[in-house]
Scaffold this motif. Sequence first.
Motif, PDB file in Angstrom:
ATOM      1  N   LEU A 128       0.832  -2.160  11.288  1.00 19.31           N
ATOM      2  CA  LEU A 128      -0.400  -1.556  10.776  1.00 19.31           C
ATOM      3  C   LEU A 128      -0.374  -1.493   9.252  1.00 19.31           C
ATOM      4  N   ARG A 129       0.756  -1.081   8.699  1.00 17.13           N
ATOM      5  CA  ARG A 129       0.881  -1.029   7.240  1.00 17.13           C
ATOM      6  C   ARG A 129       0.678  -2.410   6.619  1.00 17.13           C
ATOM      7  N   LYS A 130       1.299  -3.419   7.210  1.00 21.11           N
ATOM      8  CA  LYS A 130       1.190  -4.768   6.668  1.00 21.11           C
ATOM      9  C   LYS A 130      -0.260  -5.228   6.640  1.00 21.11           C
ATOM     10  N   ALA A 131      -1.000  -4.885   7.701  1.00 19.45           N
ATOM     11  CA  ALA A 131      -2.393  -5.327   7.793  1.00 19.45           C
ATOM     12  C   ALA A 131      -3.294  -4.579   6.812  1.00 19.45           C
ATOM     13  N   ILE A 132      -3.195  -3.268   6.766  1.00 21.32           N
ATOM     14  CA  ILE A 132      -4.143  -2.516   5.931  1.00 21.32           C
ATOM     15  C   ILE A 132      -3.722  -2.482   4.464  1.00 21.32           C
ATOM     16  N   ASN A 133      -2.469  -2.832   4.178  1.00 18.73           N
ATOM     17  CA  ASN A 133      -2.007  -2.845   2.787  1.00 18.73           C
ATOM     18  C   ASN A 133      -2.013  -4.250   2.193  1.00 18.73           C
ATOM     19  N   ALA A 134      -2.612  -5.217   2.906  1.00 15.43           N
ATOM     20  CA  ALA A 134      -2.648  -6.597   2.411  1.00 15.43           C
ATOM     21  C   ALA A 134      -3.442  -6.677   1.112  1.00 15.43           C
ATOM     22  N   ASN A 135      -3.220  -7.749   0.386  1.00 13.88           N
ATOM     23  CA  ASN A 135      -3.924  -8.002  -0.885  1.00 13.88           C
ATOM     24  C   ASN A 135      -3.656  -6.934  -1.939  1.00 13.88           C
ATOM     25  N   GLY A 136      -2.433  -6.413  -1.906  1.00 15.55           N
ATOM     26  CA  GLY A 136      -2.023  -5.486  -2.951  1.00 15.55           C
ATOM     27  C   GLY A 136      -2.519  -4.066  -2.803  1.00 15.55           C
ATOM     28  N   LYS A 137      -3.074  -3.706  -1.637  1.00 16.93           N
ATOM     29  CA  LYS A 137      -3.555  -2.343  -1.434  1.00 16.93           C
ATOM     30  C   LYS A 137      -2.376  -1.366  -1.346  1.00 16.93           C
ATOM     31  N   SER A 138      -2.608  -0.151  -1.827  1.00 15.79           N
ATOM     32  CA  SER A 138      -1.560   0.872  -1.788  1.00 15.79           C
ATOM     33  C   SER A 138      -1.363   1.393  -0.368  1.00 15.79           C
ATOM     34  N   ASP A 139      -0.148   1.855  -0.085  1.00 15.16           N
ATOM     35  CA  ASP A 139       0.185   2.345   1.248  1.00 15.16           C
ATOM     36  C   ASP A 139      -0.444   3.711   1.467  1.00 15.16           C
ATOM     37  N   ILE A 140      -1.312   3.802   2.470  1.00 12.03           N
ATOM     38  CA  ILE A 140      -2.017   5.058   2.747  1.00 12.03           C
ATOM     39  C   ILE A 140      -1.390   5.810   3.915  1.00 12.03           C
ATOM     40  N   ILE A 141      -0.357   5.217   4.536  1.00 10.88           N
ATOM     41  CA  ILE A 141       0.347   5.893   5.623  1.00 10.88           C
ATOM     42  C   ILE A 141       1.608   6.543   5.061  1.00 10.88           C
ATOM     43  N   ARG A 142       1.668   7.843   5.182  1.00 12.60           N
ATOM     44  CA  ARG A 142       2.799   8.594   4.624  1.00 12.60           C
ATOM     45  C   ARG A 142       3.861   8.808   5.698  1.00 12.60           C
ATOM     46  N   THR A 143       5.101   8.532   5.362  1.00 15.31           N
ATOM     47  CA  THR A 143       6.228   8.832   6.237  1.00 15.31           C
ATOM     48  C   THR A 143       6.785  10.196   5.860  1.00 15.31           C
ATOM     49  N   VAL A 144       6.831  11.096   6.828  1.00 15.96           N
ATOM     50  CA  VAL A 144       7.355  12.438   6.594  1.00 15.96           C
ATOM     51  C   VAL A 144       8.716  12.522   7.261  1.00 15.96           C
ATOM     52  N   ARG A 145       9.734  12.615   6.447  1.00 11.93           N
ATOM     53  CA  ARG A 145      11.102  12.581   6.958  1.00 11.93           C
ATOM     54  C   ARG A 145      11.334  13.645   8.021  1.00 11.93           C
ATOM     55  N   SER A 146      11.898  13.227   9.143  1.00 11.44           N
ATOM     56  CA  SER A 146      12.237  14.098  10.277  1.00 11.44           C
ATOM     57  C   SER A 146      11.012  14.679  10.963  1.00 11.44           C
ATOM     58  N   ALA A 147       9.815  14.225  10.600  1.00 11.92           N
ATOM     59  CA  ALA A 147       8.599  14.760  11.210  1.00 11.92           C
ATOM     60  C   ALA A 147       7.736  13.668  11.821  1.00 11.92           C
ATOM     61  N   GLY A 148       7.460  12.577  11.067  1.00 12.01           N
ATOM     62  CA  GLY A 148       6.624  11.527  11.623  1.00 12.01           C
ATOM     63  C   GLY A 148       5.791  10.828  10.569  1.00 12.01           C
ATOM     64  N   TYR A 149       4.529  10.567  10.905  1.00  7.46           N
ATOM     65  CA  TYR A 149       3.648   9.801  10.031  1.00  7.46           C
ATOM     66  C   TYR A 149       2.297  10.495   9.897  1.00  7.46           C
ATOM     67  N   ALA A 150       1.617  10.210   8.766  1.00  9.42           N
ATOM     68  CA  ALA A 150       0.281  10.756   8.542  1.00  9.42           C
ATOM     69  C   ALA A 150      -0.534   9.759   7.747  1.00  9.42           C
ATOM     70  N   LEU A 151      -1.836   9.766   7.991  1.00 11.05           N
ATOM     71  CA  LEU A 151      -2.771   9.017   7.148  1.00 11.05           C
ATOM     72  C   LEU A 151      -3.151   9.937   6.003  1.00 11.05           C
ATOM     73  N   ASP A 152      -2.767   9.581   4.795  1.00  7.61           N
ATOM     74  CA  ASP A 152      -2.867  10.538   3.688  1.00  7.61           C
ATOM     75  C   ASP A 152      -3.120   9.801   2.384  1.00  7.61           C
ATOM     76  N   SER A 153      -4.334   9.952   1.837  1.00  4.11           N
ATOM     77  CA  SER A 153      -4.672   9.273   0.577  1.00  4.11           C
ATOM     78  C   SER A 153      -3.875   9.824  -0.592  1.00  4.11           C
ATOM     79  N   GLU A 154      -3.348  11.066  -0.442  1.00  3.70           N
ATOM     80  CA  GLU A 154      -2.557  11.640  -1.531  1.00  3.70           C
ATOM     81  C   GLU A 154      -1.198  10.971  -1.660  1.00  3.70           C
ATOM     82  N   SER A 155      -0.829  10.172  -0.627  1.00  2.00           N
ATOM     83  CA  SER A 155       0.453   9.466  -0.717  1.00  2.00           C
ATOM     84  C   SER A 155       0.358   8.250  -1.623  1.00  2.00           C
ATOM     85  N   ILE A 156      -0.881   7.882  -2.017  1.00  2.00           N
ATOM     86  CA  ILE A 156      -1.062   6.744  -2.890  1.00  2.00           C
ATOM     87  C   ILE A 156      -0.740   7.141  -4.313  1.00  2.00           C
ATOM     88  N   GLY A 157       0.173   6.432  -4.912  1.00  2.00           N
ATOM     89  CA  GLY A 157       0.562   6.764  -6.274  1.00  2.00           C
ATOM     90  C   GLY A 157       0.259   5.670  -7.252  1.00  2.00           C
TER      91      GLY A 157
END
Length: 232
Positions: free
Chosen positions: A203-232
């Motif tokens: 999913l990350r590879k597909a939605i982050n294609a063409n240089g897009k920033s990663d919008i899926i945040r990995t939360v250590r020991s917790a899981g994953y979230a869709l989070d625009s604040e993870s874009i830096g």
Amino acid sequence: MSKPHILLVEDDAALAELITFHFEKQDFRISQTPDGEEALLIVTEQQPDIVVLDWMIDNLSGIEVCRRLRRNNETANIPIIMMSARGEEEDRIRGLDIGADDYLTKPFSPRELIARVNAVLRRMRPALAGGTLVYADIEMDTVGYKVKRGGKTVPLGPTEFRLLRHFLEHPGWVFSRERLLDAVWGNDSDIEIRTIDVHIRRLRKAINANGKSDIIRTVRSAGYALDSESIG
């Protein structure tokens, strides 16, 4: 679209029955308990779309239930409507300050509660607004099974589409691998839990294609979230 799932935490049996009746007529799915400790257990087992929470309940107060839900990464973004016979301004402010999204003073009509729940869900759950889900620069047509990011089509397989849809329906929520497995594959699935990571990578590879920033945040020991604040 699945029925919105409400957890009703109310120790007045007659009122709980009345509320359940009216919400089921409006095509909601209701779980109900009079007990604060059981409410926390229900949330961990089957995360609801919204919690309607009475202040005075058995074993654990509504205020404490709300506080604990907000402190837990996996439940921090669940919408909460607090209801209470306490109508003073100080009580309403306390309920909102502790993390409730709305505060309803008893007595109230079922129609008002339904209207308040719908208003909070429209704000917090864009999936309830129609066939299009939008978050940041991602747009999903749930009817036509199409996804765009920044206006450009994103090709996704069926599993990645369902995974992204679940994230878009709960933006900002942190989901463990087990929760994603239940939500996307179903309780009867026999796939390995680590398979989730494979699909997240796809999913990350597909939605982050063409240089897009990663919008899926990995939360250590917790899981994953869709989070625009993870874009830096």
